[in-house]
Design a protein around this motif. Structure first.
Motif, PDB file in Angstrom:
ATOM      1  N   THR A 177       0.830  -1.205   0.000  1.00  0.00           N
ATOM      2  CA  THR A 177       0.000   0.000   0.000  1.00  0.00           C
ATOM      3  C   THR A 177       0.863   1.254   0.000  1.00  0.00           C
ATOM      4  O   THR A 177       0.606   2.198  -0.753  1.00  0.00           O
ATOM      5  CB  THR A 177      -0.942  -0.002   1.224  1.00  0.00           C
ATOM      6  OG1 THR A 177      -1.729  -1.192   1.197  1.00  0.00           O
ATOM      7  CG2 THR A 177      -1.842   1.213   1.235  1.00  0.00           C
ATOM      8  N   LYS A 178       1.898   1.248   0.824  1.00  0.00           N
ATOM      9  CA  LYS A 178       2.798   2.397   0.906  1.00  0.00           C
ATOM     10  C   LYS A 178       3.507   2.622  -0.430  1.00  0.00           C
ATOM     11  O   LYS A 178       3.601   3.748  -0.917  1.00  0.00           O
ATOM     12  CB  LYS A 178       3.829   2.167   2.018  1.00  0.00           C
ATOM     13  CG  LYS A 178       4.745   3.323   2.242  1.00  0.00           C
ATOM     14  CD  LYS A 178       5.715   3.032   3.378  1.00  0.00           C
ATOM     15  CE  LYS A 178       6.704   4.157   3.564  1.00  0.00           C
ATOM     16  NZ  LYS A 178       7.667   3.878   4.621  1.00  0.00           N
ATOM     17  N   LYS A 179       3.980   1.543  -1.064  1.00  0.00           N
ATOM     18  CA  LYS A 179       4.675   1.650  -2.342  1.00  0.00           C
ATOM     19  C   LYS A 179       3.729   2.154  -3.431  1.00  0.00           C
ATOM     20  O   LYS A 179       4.109   2.984  -4.254  1.00  0.00           O
ATOM     21  CB  LYS A 179       5.265   0.293  -2.727  1.00  0.00           C
ATOM     22  CG  LYS A 179       6.189   0.344  -3.901  1.00  0.00           C
ATOM     23  CD  LYS A 179       7.412   1.150  -3.576  1.00  0.00           C
ATOM     24  CE  LYS A 179       8.400   1.091  -4.707  1.00  0.00           C
ATOM     25  NZ  LYS A 179       9.558   1.927  -4.489  1.00  0.00           N
ATOM     26  N   ARG A 180       2.481   1.670  -3.429  1.00  0.00           N
ATOM     27  CA  ARG A 180       1.500   2.149  -4.414  1.00  0.00           C
ATOM     28  C   ARG A 180       1.241   3.633  -4.252  1.00  0.00           C
ATOM     29  O   ARG A 180       1.118   4.365  -5.231  1.00  0.00           O
ATOM     30  CB  ARG A 180       0.198   1.365  -4.279  1.00  0.00           C
ATOM     31  CG  ARG A 180       0.253   0.000  -4.875  1.00  0.00           C
ATOM     32  CD  ARG A 180      -1.081  -0.697  -4.786  1.00  0.00           C
ATOM     33  NE  ARG A 180      -1.005  -2.013  -5.395  1.00  0.00           N
ATOM     34  CZ  ARG A 180      -1.841  -2.996  -5.147  1.00  0.00           C
ATOM     35  NH1 ARG A 180      -2.835  -2.826  -4.301  1.00  0.00           N
ATOM     36  NH2 ARG A 180      -1.702  -4.160  -5.741  1.00  0.00           N
ATOM     37  N   GLN A 181       1.138   4.082  -3.015  1.00  0.00           N
ATOM     38  CA  GLN A 181       0.917   5.511  -2.772  1.00  0.00           C
ATOM     39  C   GLN A 181       2.108   6.326  -3.250  1.00  0.00           C
ATOM     40  O   GLN A 181       1.940   7.394  -3.826  1.00  0.00           O
ATOM     41  CB  GLN A 181       0.665   5.757  -1.290  1.00  0.00           C
ATOM     42  CG  GLN A 181      -0.687   5.266  -0.832  1.00  0.00           C
ATOM     43  CD  GLN A 181      -0.871   5.362   0.673  1.00  0.00           C
ATOM     44  OE1 GLN A 181       0.084   5.587   1.417  1.00  0.00           O
ATOM     45  NE2 GLN A 181      -2.101   5.169   1.137  1.00  0.00           N
TER      46      GLN A 181
END
Length: 106
Positions: free
Chosen positions: A39-43
């Motif tokens: 999720t952090k990488k996608r953001q």
């Protein structure tokens, strides 16, 4: 009533169910951590200016077949251009063959 001395000598044996529960909880925790990382990488990628500008551009869709390379007997699951030779193409298929092609003459 057991004394502290006898407890130290008695090995603690976990049941299979207890060990499975512990392993299950550890796996759940690892999955949650991986989901947070994804999720952090996608953001981060969504906030990237280049990625945003690239995704807004229209992709050319006027492709046409110029040449058909035949030789595989199974479905092709990978194809790559050569890094050293601008005309070289490598393909791999489910028939177990890895074929090298010359993009100009084949």
């Amino acid at each position: 009533k057991p004394t502290g001395q006898s407890l130290k000598k008695t090995p603690f044996i976990m049941s299979d169910r207890t060990m499975l529960n512990i392993a299950y909880k550890e796996c759940l925790q690892a999955c949650e951590e991986l989901q947070e990382q994804v999720t952090k990488k996608r953001q981060e990628l969504q906030n990237d200016t280049f990625q945003t500008e690239f995704s807004q551009k229209k992709v050319r869709s006027d492709f046409r077949i110029r040449r058909t390379l035949s030789g595989h007997y199974g479905k092709i699951y990978a194809i790559h251009w050569s890094l050293n030779n601008e005309t070289g193409i490598c393909s791999a298929s489910q028939d177990g063959k890895l074929m090298i092609w010359n993009g100009h003459t084949e």
